[in-house]
Enzyme design. Structure first.
Site: not given
Length: 229
Positions: A2, A104
DNA sequence: CCAGACGTTGTT
DNA sequence: GTCTGG
DNA sequence: CCAGACGTTGTT
DNA sequence: GTCTGG
Protein backbone atom coordinates in the site's frame (compact mmCIF):
# COMPACT_ATOMS: atom_id res chain seq x y z
CA UNK A 1 1.37 -3.37 -0.60
CA UNK A 2 0.00 0.00 0.00
CA UNK A 3 2.00 2.91 -1.31
CA UNK A 4 -0.70 5.28 -2.46
CA UNK A 5 -4.29 5.84 -1.37
CA UNK A 6 -7.24 8.22 -1.26
CA UNK A 7 -8.37 10.36 1.66
CA UNK A 8 -10.92 12.74 0.23
CA UNK A 9 -13.71 12.50 2.77
CA UNK A 10 -13.88 15.73 4.81
CA UNK A 11 -12.39 15.52 8.32
CA UNK A 12 -15.68 16.01 10.09
CA UNK A 13 -17.14 13.04 8.25
CA UNK A 14 -14.10 10.91 9.03
CA UNK A 15 -14.48 11.89 12.67
CA UNK A 16 -18.14 10.92 12.62
CA UNK A 17 -17.42 7.59 10.92
CA UNK A 18 -14.85 6.59 13.53
CA UNK A 19 -16.61 8.26 16.47
CA UNK A 20 -13.62 10.43 17.30
CA UNK A 21 -13.35 13.96 18.56
CA UNK A 22 -12.71 16.75 16.10
CA UNK A 23 -9.29 16.54 14.41
CA UNK A 24 -6.49 18.66 15.85
CA UNK A 25 -5.13 19.50 12.44
CA UNK A 26 -7.06 19.98 9.22
CA UNK A 27 -5.67 18.23 6.16
CA UNK A 28 -6.69 18.89 2.58
CA UNK A 29 -8.64 16.14 0.86
CA UNK A 30 -6.33 14.11 -1.37
CA UNK A 31 -6.98 11.68 -4.20
CA UNK A 32 -3.29 10.85 -4.30
CA UNK A 33 -1.93 10.40 -0.79
CA UNK A 34 1.78 9.56 -1.08
CA UNK A 35 4.46 8.50 1.40
CA UNK A 36 5.78 11.45 3.46
CA UNK A 37 2.39 13.19 3.20
CA UNK A 38 0.55 14.12 6.37
CA UNK A 39 -2.33 11.71 6.93
CA UNK A 40 -5.05 11.13 9.46
CA UNK A 41 -4.89 8.35 12.01
CA UNK A 42 -7.34 7.26 14.69
CA UNK A 43 -5.95 6.61 18.17
CA UNK A 44 -7.65 5.66 21.42
CA UNK A 45 -6.86 7.14 24.78
CA UNK A 46 -8.83 5.46 27.47
CA UNK A 47 -12.29 5.09 26.00
CA UNK A 48 -11.93 8.15 23.79
CA UNK A 49 -10.87 8.09 20.16
CA UNK A 50 -8.89 10.90 18.58
CA UNK A 51 -8.27 11.86 14.96
CA UNK A 52 -4.76 13.23 14.56
CA UNK A 53 -2.36 14.06 11.73
CA UNK A 54 0.79 11.97 11.23
CA UNK A 55 3.64 11.90 8.77
CA UNK A 56 3.31 8.78 6.62
CA UNK A 57 6.57 6.85 7.04
CA UNK A 58 7.44 5.54 10.47
CA UNK A 59 10.39 7.12 12.29
CA UNK A 60 11.16 4.99 15.36
CA UNK A 61 11.83 7.00 18.48
CA UNK A 62 15.44 5.76 18.57
CA UNK A 63 16.19 6.80 14.97
CA UNK A 64 19.16 9.12 14.47
CA UNK A 65 17.77 10.51 11.26
CA UNK A 66 14.18 11.13 10.22
CA UNK A 67 15.00 10.12 6.65
CA UNK A 68 14.48 6.47 7.52
CA UNK A 69 10.77 7.24 7.52
CA UNK A 70 10.42 7.33 3.75
CA UNK A 71 11.34 3.65 3.64
CA UNK A 72 9.07 2.63 6.52
CA UNK A 73 5.74 3.28 4.87
CA UNK A 74 4.61 -0.32 5.39
CA UNK A 75 5.14 -3.02 7.98
CA UNK A 76 4.57 -6.68 7.24
CA UNK A 77 1.89 -8.31 9.35
CA UNK A 78 3.98 -11.47 9.41
CA UNK A 79 6.91 -9.81 11.18
CA UNK A 80 5.50 -6.74 12.89
CA UNK A 81 5.56 -8.39 16.31
CA UNK A 82 9.22 -9.39 16.14
CA UNK A 83 11.05 -6.84 13.99
CA UNK A 84 13.05 -4.36 16.02
CA UNK A 85 11.79 -1.41 14.07
CA UNK A 86 8.17 -2.18 14.93
CA UNK A 87 7.92 -4.18 18.14
CA UNK A 88 7.43 -1.35 20.57
CA UNK A 89 4.94 0.41 18.33
CA UNK A 90 3.08 -2.86 17.81
CA UNK A 91 2.84 -3.35 21.56
CA UNK A 92 1.90 0.18 22.53
CA UNK A 93 1.17 2.45 19.61
CA UNK A 94 -1.43 1.01 17.28
CA UNK A 95 -3.76 3.11 15.15
CA UNK A 96 -6.27 3.03 12.32
CA UNK A 97 -5.62 4.89 9.09
CA UNK A 98 -8.87 5.97 7.42
CA UNK A 99 -9.06 5.73 3.63
CA UNK A 100 -11.64 6.01 0.88
CA UNK A 101 -9.70 3.39 -1.01
CA UNK A 102 -6.19 2.54 -2.19
CA UNK A 103 -4.23 2.09 -5.38
CA UNK A 104 -2.34 -0.94 -6.58
CA UNK A 105 -0.39 -1.26 -9.82
CA UNK A 106 -0.65 -4.38 -11.93
CA UNK A 107 2.24 -5.43 -14.10
CA UNK A 108 1.13 -6.13 -17.63
CA UNK A 109 2.95 -8.87 -19.48
CA UNK A 110 4.86 -7.50 -22.43
CA UNK A 111 4.28 -3.89 -21.48
CA UNK A 112 6.47 -1.46 -19.66
CA UNK A 113 3.78 0.64 -18.03
CA UNK A 114 1.75 -0.73 -15.17
CA UNK A 115 -2.00 -0.50 -14.93
CA UNK A 116 -3.17 1.25 -11.75
CA UNK A 117 -6.35 0.12 -10.01
CA UNK A 118 -8.43 1.89 -7.38
CA UNK A 119 -9.69 -0.52 -4.71
CA UNK A 120 -12.65 0.79 -2.74
CA UNK A 121 -15.69 -0.31 -0.70
CA UNK A 122 -18.56 -1.37 -3.00
CA UNK A 123 -21.15 0.71 -1.17
CA UNK A 124 -19.26 3.70 0.16
CA UNK A 125 -17.90 4.03 3.64
CA UNK A 126 -14.27 4.08 4.64
CA UNK A 127 -11.53 1.54 5.09
CA UNK A 128 -9.72 1.33 8.41
CA UNK A 129 -6.14 0.30 7.66
CA UNK A 130 -4.25 -1.22 10.58
CA UNK A 131 -1.35 1.08 11.42
CA UNK A 132 1.34 1.94 13.94
CA UNK A 133 2.54 5.33 15.10
CA UNK A 134 5.58 6.87 16.74
CA UNK A 135 6.78 10.14 18.16
CA UNK A 136 10.37 11.08 17.30
CA UNK A 137 12.16 13.82 19.15
CA UNK A 138 14.97 14.91 16.88
CA UNK A 139 18.25 16.54 17.86
CA UNK A 140 16.66 19.98 17.77
CA UNK A 141 15.05 20.64 21.09
CA UNK A 142 13.29 23.63 19.60
CA UNK A 143 11.56 21.53 16.97
CA UNK A 144 8.24 19.91 17.86
CA UNK A 145 8.40 16.10 17.95
CA UNK A 146 7.69 14.33 14.66
CA UNK A 147 4.59 12.20 14.73
CA UNK A 148 4.68 9.45 12.11
CA UNK A 149 2.83 6.30 11.14
CA UNK A 150 2.98 3.20 8.95
CA UNK A 151 0.41 0.92 7.32
CA UNK A 152 0.49 -2.83 7.92
CA UNK A 153 0.31 -5.13 4.89
CA UNK A 154 -0.67 -8.73 4.41
CA UNK A 155 -1.31 -11.21 1.62
CA UNK A 156 -3.71 -10.17 -1.09
CA UNK A 157 -7.24 -11.58 -0.86
CA UNK A 158 -9.09 -13.13 -3.79
CA UNK A 159 -10.31 -9.73 -4.94
CA UNK A 160 -6.76 -8.36 -5.20
CA UNK A 161 -4.56 -11.22 -6.38
CA UNK A 162 -5.05 -10.45 -10.05
CA UNK A 163 -3.50 -7.04 -9.43
CA UNK A 164 -0.94 -7.60 -6.71
CA UNK A 165 0.17 -10.12 -4.10
CA UNK A 166 0.03 -7.76 -1.09
CA UNK A 167 -2.58 -5.43 0.31
CA UNK A 168 -3.14 -3.31 3.42
CA UNK A 169 -4.73 -4.91 6.47
CA UNK A 170 -8.30 -3.59 6.65
CA UNK A 171 -9.88 -4.01 10.07
CA UNK A 172 -13.64 -4.56 10.49
CA UNK A 173 -15.39 -2.32 13.00
CA UNK A 174 -15.65 -5.27 15.38
CA UNK A 175 -11.86 -5.25 15.72
CA UNK A 176 -11.28 -1.54 16.18
CA UNK A 177 -11.51 -1.39 19.96
CA UNK A 178 -9.21 -4.35 20.55
CA UNK A 179 -6.66 -2.98 18.09
CA UNK A 180 -6.70 0.55 19.50
CA UNK A 181 -6.70 -0.38 23.20
CA UNK A 182 -3.32 0.70 24.57
CA UNK A 183 -3.68 -1.66 27.49
CA UNK A 184 -4.21 -4.68 25.27
CA UNK A 185 -1.00 -6.68 25.62
CA UNK A 186 -2.35 -9.90 24.12
CA UNK A 187 -0.01 -9.91 21.14
CA UNK A 188 -1.29 -13.28 19.97
CA UNK A 189 -4.82 -11.89 19.76
CA UNK A 190 -3.57 -8.71 18.09
CA UNK A 191 -1.64 -10.74 15.53
CA UNK A 192 -4.75 -12.70 14.61
CA UNK A 193 -6.44 -9.45 13.58
CA UNK A 194 -3.84 -8.88 10.87
CA UNK A 195 -5.34 -11.01 8.13
CA UNK A 196 -6.53 -10.33 4.56
CA UNK A 197 -9.95 -8.68 4.43
CA UNK A 198 -12.88 -10.62 2.95
CA UNK A 199 -12.91 -10.09 -0.83
CA UNK A 200 -16.48 -8.83 -0.91
CA UNK A 201 -15.50 -5.53 0.71
CA UNK A 202 -13.39 -4.63 -2.33
CA UNK A 203 -14.36 -3.35 -5.73
CA UNK A 204 -11.60 -2.83 -8.29
CA UNK A 205 -11.65 -0.05 -10.84
CA UNK A 206 -8.94 0.49 -13.46
CA UNK A 207 -7.86 4.15 -13.54
CA UNK A 208 -5.52 6.30 -15.60
CA UNK A 209 -1.76 6.32 -15.17
CA UNK A 210 -1.81 9.96 -14.04
CA UNK A 211 -2.03 8.81 -10.43
CA UNK A 212 1.55 7.59 -10.72
CA UNK A 213 2.86 11.14 -10.49
CA UNK A 214 2.47 12.46 -6.96
CA UNK A 215 1.96 15.99 -8.28
CA UNK A 216 -1.32 14.94 -9.85
CA UNK A 217 -4.44 15.14 -7.71
CA UNK A 218 -8.19 15.57 -8.01
CA UNK A 219 -11.29 13.43 -8.32
CA UNK A 220 -10.57 12.79 -12.01
CA UNK A 221 -7.84 10.37 -10.90
CA UNK A 222 -10.67 8.01 -9.96
CA UNK A 223 -12.25 8.03 -13.41
CA UNK A 224 -12.55 4.54 -14.83
CA UNK A 225 -10.54 3.73 -17.94
CA UNK A 226 -10.69 0.93 -20.48
CA UNK A 227 -8.10 -1.76 -19.91
CA UNK A 228 -6.43 -3.30 -22.91
CA UNK A 229 -6.58 -7.06 -22.72
C1' DC B 1 32.29 -7.32 24.93
C1' DC B 2 31.24 -3.51 21.11
C1' DA B 3 29.39 -2.26 16.45
C1' DG B 4 25.86 -1.92 13.61
C1' DA B 5 21.42 -2.66 12.08
C1' DC B 6 16.73 -1.82 12.73
C1' DG B 7 12.22 -1.77 6.08
C1' DT B 8 9.16 -3.22 2.05
C1' DT B 9 8.50 -4.00 -2.61
C1' DG B 10 9.52 -5.80 -7.09
C1' DT B 11 12.37 -7.99 -10.33
C1' DT B 12 15.47 -11.33 -12.24
C1' DG C 1 15.70 0.68 22.71
C1' DT C 2 17.03 -3.96 21.49
C1' DC C 3 18.77 -7.59 18.88
C1' DT C 4 22.35 -9.89 15.93
C1' DG C 5 26.93 -10.64 14.28
C1' DG C 6 31.65 -10.78 15.01
C1' DC D 1 3.79 3.18 -4.60
C1' DC D 2 5.99 5.93 -8.91
C1' DA D 3 9.01 9.69 -10.77
C1' DG D 4 13.19 11.55 -11.16
C1' DA D 5 17.81 12.17 -10.11
C1' DC D 6 22.24 10.30 -10.21
C1' DG D 7 28.15 15.96 -9.24
C1' DT D 8 31.48 19.37 -7.36
C1' DT D 9 33.21 23.84 -6.83
C1' DG D 10 32.86 28.58 -5.99
C1' DT D 11 30.21 32.63 -5.86
C1' DT D 12 26.24 35.59 -4.63
C1' DG E 1 21.05 0.16 -11.55
C1' DT E 2 19.81 2.34 -7.29
C1' DC E 3 18.57 5.83 -4.26
C1' DT E 4 15.74 9.90 -2.81
C1' DG E 5 11.65 12.70 -2.73
C1' DG E 6 6.88 13.14 -2.70
Amino acid sequence: MCGRYVSATPPDQIAAYFATGAPEALLEPSYNVAPTDDVYAVLADGGLRHLDAFHWGLVPYWAKDAKIGSRMINARAETVATNNAFTSAFQKRRCLVPADGFYEWAKRPGQKTKQPYFAHPPDGGLYAFAGLWEVWKGPNRDQPPLRSCTIITTDANDAMTSVHDRMPVILPESAWDAWLDRDNDDVALLGRLLVPAPPQIITLRPVGTAVGNVRNNGAQLLDEVEVEP
